[in-house]
Design an enzyme around this catalytic site. Structure first.
Site, PDB file in Angstrom:
ATOM      1  N   ARG A  83       2.583  15.160   5.952  1.00 34.55           N
ATOM      2  CA  ARG A  83       3.407  15.560   7.095  1.00 34.55           C
ATOM      3  C   ARG A  83       4.898  15.563   6.774  1.00 34.55           C
ATOM      4  O   ARG A  83       5.700  16.096   7.546  1.00 34.55           O
ATOM      5  CB  ARG A  83       3.123  14.639   8.289  1.00 34.55           C
ATOM      6  CG  ARG A  83       1.831  14.994   9.012  1.00 34.55           C
ATOM      7  CD  ARG A  83       1.524  14.001  10.124  1.00 34.55           C
ATOM      8  NE  ARG A  83       0.987  12.746   9.604  1.00 34.55           N
ATOM      9  CZ  ARG A  83       0.701  11.685  10.356  1.00 34.55           C
ATOM     10  NH1 ARG A  83       0.918  11.734  11.668  1.00 34.55           N
ATOM     11  NH2 ARG A  83       0.200  10.596   9.817  1.00 34.55           N
ATOM     12  N   LEU A  95       0.846  -1.197   0.000  1.00 29.71           N
ATOM     13  CA  LEU A  95       0.000   0.000   0.000  1.00 29.71           C
ATOM     14  C   LEU A  95       0.877   1.242   0.000  1.00 29.71           C
ATOM     15  O   LEU A  95       1.586   1.513   0.970  1.00 29.71           O
ATOM     16  CB  LEU A  95      -0.917  -0.009   1.219  1.00 29.71           C
ATOM     17  CG  LEU A  95      -1.753  -1.286   1.420  1.00 29.71           C
ATOM     18  CD1 LEU A  95      -2.701  -1.114   2.599  1.00 29.71           C
ATOM     19  CD2 LEU A  95      -2.511  -1.650   0.147  1.00 29.71           C
TER      20      LEU A  95
END
Length: 480
Positions: free
Chosen positions: A14, A7
Site C-alpha cells: 500500500r 517483525l
C-alpha cells in the site's frame, strides 16, 4: 531482557513504492530505525529483525545503523507466529538458548518509545505473566482487535477481532497493539502448537495467547500512555501523519528544555537534532541530521540546516547550510548557501546571496554580499568586497586561495586560485588577481579607463540615449 524480535518481513504494497516500507523515513530515521532505537532502550541481550521482502536492502540498512543487530529471513510470509519462530530459530542456530523475557515488536511503528517498552517489560515481570500485551485506549476502535478482560483480576481473556466482535465487545476501546512480552520458554513451546487452519492458512502470533491461557498461564496487559505510539504505517498518508506526530513530540521536548519555537506548525526537526537552552527558532525552519543549536543561537525564518553546528549567539536567516560550522556570534544570511566544509569563525559574516564551500573564515571577517567563496582560507578581521568570486576550478582540479588577516579586497574581484593575498593587503575594485599579493600591498589588476566622447551620437543617432546626452551638453539659455 533476553531478546527483542522485530517483525519487518512484509512487502508494504500500500506504500506503492520501490522502497521497502520499513526503509521509508520520518524525522531523520527509517521506520525500522526508530523501532530498533526504541528496542535498544531495553538493553536486550539479543536483537533480531525478521526480514523478508527486499531483505538485501533491509539487511544492508540495518548493518549501517546498528551492526550488532541479527537478522532472520522469513522466505515466505506465513504469518506473525511464523515470523517470530524464524527469529527464535535464528538465535537457536547461533547456539543461543533464551531464558527470560522476549519482546516482540512491529517494524512499522516509529512512534513507539523505549519508555513504553520498559513499562511493558516491567509490568510483565511484576504480574508474573506468561505473556503481556501492549494495549491502548483509542477514541475510535473500529477495525482493531478488542481486549477482553476478566473484571475481577484484570487478566486478558480474549482478543476479539472487530469483524467477530459482539455489540458489547465493539464498545470496548482498549485495543491490541501487536506488541507483546513473552516468557521465552513458554513462547517457544507454544509456537510449536500454533495451527494454520484459518482463512489465511497462516500461523498467528495471537494464537499463542489462547494456547498459554488454556494451559493455565496468565495473560496480562500494559496500557500505553499515548495511543498514538502503537500506530503502524501502511500508506503515505499514515506516514505523513506519523511524521507530524513525531515532530510535535520532538518540538515539545525541545521547548520544555528551554528552546523557543515561534511556530511549531512550520518547524521541522530530526530526532538527531540537539539544542541548548535559549536557542530561538523562527517559522519555516527545518533542522536536519546532526544539527546543533547552541545557547542564544537564532535560526530562521525559512532556513534549512543539515548536519550544521550553530554557535552561541549566532544568527542564521533565510539560509541553506549543509555540513557547516557557524561560530559564536556569527551572522549568516539572508539567502546564503553554506556547503560542506564551511567553517565560519566567531563573529564572522556570510551575508546576502553568499555561497561558500570548503571555506574557513577567521574571527571577525566578513563576506557581506553577492560572492562565492570556494576552497579558501580567510584570516581574521578581513573584508571581502561585494560580487567577489574565488575562482577555484580550472576545469580539471580545484585549487586553494588564501586571504590573510586585516585585508580589504575591492568589489568585483576575481581571485584565480592558487593565489595568496598577504596580511594587511588591499585589492582594487574590478581586479582579477592572478598573482600573489605581498603583505601590506595594494594590488590593481584592471585596464585603464578610456572615454570615447561622442560615441553615442555617432553610433546610436536619434536614440533616447543620444537625445539625453545632447540635452545634457547644451548650453543653458541666458536670462539676459
Amino acid at each position: 531482557m533476553a531478546a527483542v524480535v522485530v517483525l519487518a518481513a512484509g512487502e508494504g504494497t500500500r506504500m506503492k513504492s520501490t522502497t521497502p516500507k520499513v526503509l521509508h523515513a520520518i524525522c531523520g530515521r527509517s521506520l525500522i530505525g526508530h523501532v530498533v532505537a526504541a528496542s535498544r532502550e531495553l538493553d536486550p541481550e539479543h536483537l533480531v529483525v525478521v526480514v523478508g521482502h527486499a531483505r538485501d536492502q533491509v539487511q544492508g540498512h540495518l548493518a549501517e545503523i546498528d551492526p550488532q543487530v541479527r537478522t532472520a529471513v522469513q522466505h515466505e510470509q506465513n504469518g506473525t507466529g511464523h515470523a517470530v519462530r524464524m527469529g527464535l530459530d535464528e538465535l537457536r542456530a547461533g547456539g543461543i538458548a533464551l531464558a527470560g523475557t522476549v519482546v516482540v515488536v512491529c517494524g512499522d511503528t516509529p512512534l513507539l518509545t523505549g519508555q513504553t517498552l520498559r513499562t511493558l517489560a516491567s509490568t510483565h515481570a511484576a504480574d508474573g505473566n506468561a505473556v503481556t500485551v501492549l494495549t491502548a485506549e483509542v477514541p475510535d476502535a473500529t477495525g482493531y482487535g478488542r481486549i477482553v478482560r476478566d473484571q475481577a483480576s484484570g487478566a486478558v481473556t480474549a482478543i476479539v477481532e472487530h469483524k467477530d466482535a459482539s455489540d458489547s465487545e465493539r464498545a470496548i476501546r482498549e485495543i491490541n497493539s501487536g506488541v507483546f512480552a513473552f516468557d521465552a520458554q513458554l513462547l517457544t513451546d507454544a509456537l510449536g502448537k500454533v495451527r494454520t487452519d484459518n482463512s489465511q492458512g497462516e500461523e498467528y502470533l495471537t494464537d499463542v495467547l489462547g494456547i498459554l491461557r488454556e494451559a493455565g498461564h496468565r495473560v496480562g496487559a500494559a496500557v500505553a500512555a499515548d495511543h498514538h505510539e502503537i500506530v503502524g504505517i501502511n500508506n503515505r498518508v499514515q506516514l505523513a501523519e506519523a511524521r507530524k506526530l513525531l515532530n510535535e513530540r520532538l518540538l515539545r521536548d525541545a521547548m520544555l528544555s528551554g528552546v523557543t519555537v515561534v511556530d511549531p506548525a512550520t518547524t521541522w526537526v530530526d530526532v538527531t537534532v540537539t539544542f541548548e537552552p535559549d536557542a530561538l527558532v523562527h517559522p519555516g525552519t527545518q533542522l536536519i541530521g546532526a544539527t546543533h543549536l547552541a545557547a542564544h543561537a537564532e535560526v530562521g525564518p525559512h532556513t534549512r540546516l543539515t548536519d550544521t553546528t550553530v554557535g552561541a549567539g549566532a544568527t542564521v536567516a533565510n539560509t541553506v547550510a549543509v555540513g557547516a560550522r557557524i561560530g559564536e556570534g556569527a551572522n549568516v544570511g539572508p539567502y546564503a548557501y553554506l556547503r560542506p566544509g564551511t567553517d565560519l569563525g566567531p563573529r564572522s559574516k556570510a551575508g546576502a546571496y553568499v555561497e561558500m564551500k570548503n571555506a574557513q573564515v577567521g574571527e571577525g571577517s566578513k563576506v557581506p554580499h553577492l560572492s562565492y567563496v570556494g576552497d579558501a582560507t580567510i584570516g581574521e578581521h578581513t573584508n571581502i568586497g561585494a560580487a567577489s568570486v574565488f575562482v577555484n576550478y580550472d576545469g580539471e582540479k580545484k585549487h586553494h586561495t588564501t586571504v590573510g588577516s586585516h585585508c580589504r579586497t575591492g568589489s568585483d574581484n576575481m581571485f584565480v586560485a592558487p593565489v595568496t593575498i598577504g596580511d594587511g593587503s588591499y585589492t582594487a575594485a574590478g581586479s582579477v588577481i592572478t598573482k600573489n599579493v605581498p603583505p601590506g600591498s595594494l594590488a590593481v589588476a584592471r585596464g585603464q579607463q578610456r572615454n570615447i566622447e561622442g560615441w553615442v551620437a555617432r553610433k546610436r543617432p536619434g536614440s533616447a540615449a543620444a537625445q539625453a546626452a545632447q540635452a545634457a551638453t547644451q548650453e543653458p539659455e541666458s536670462d539676459q
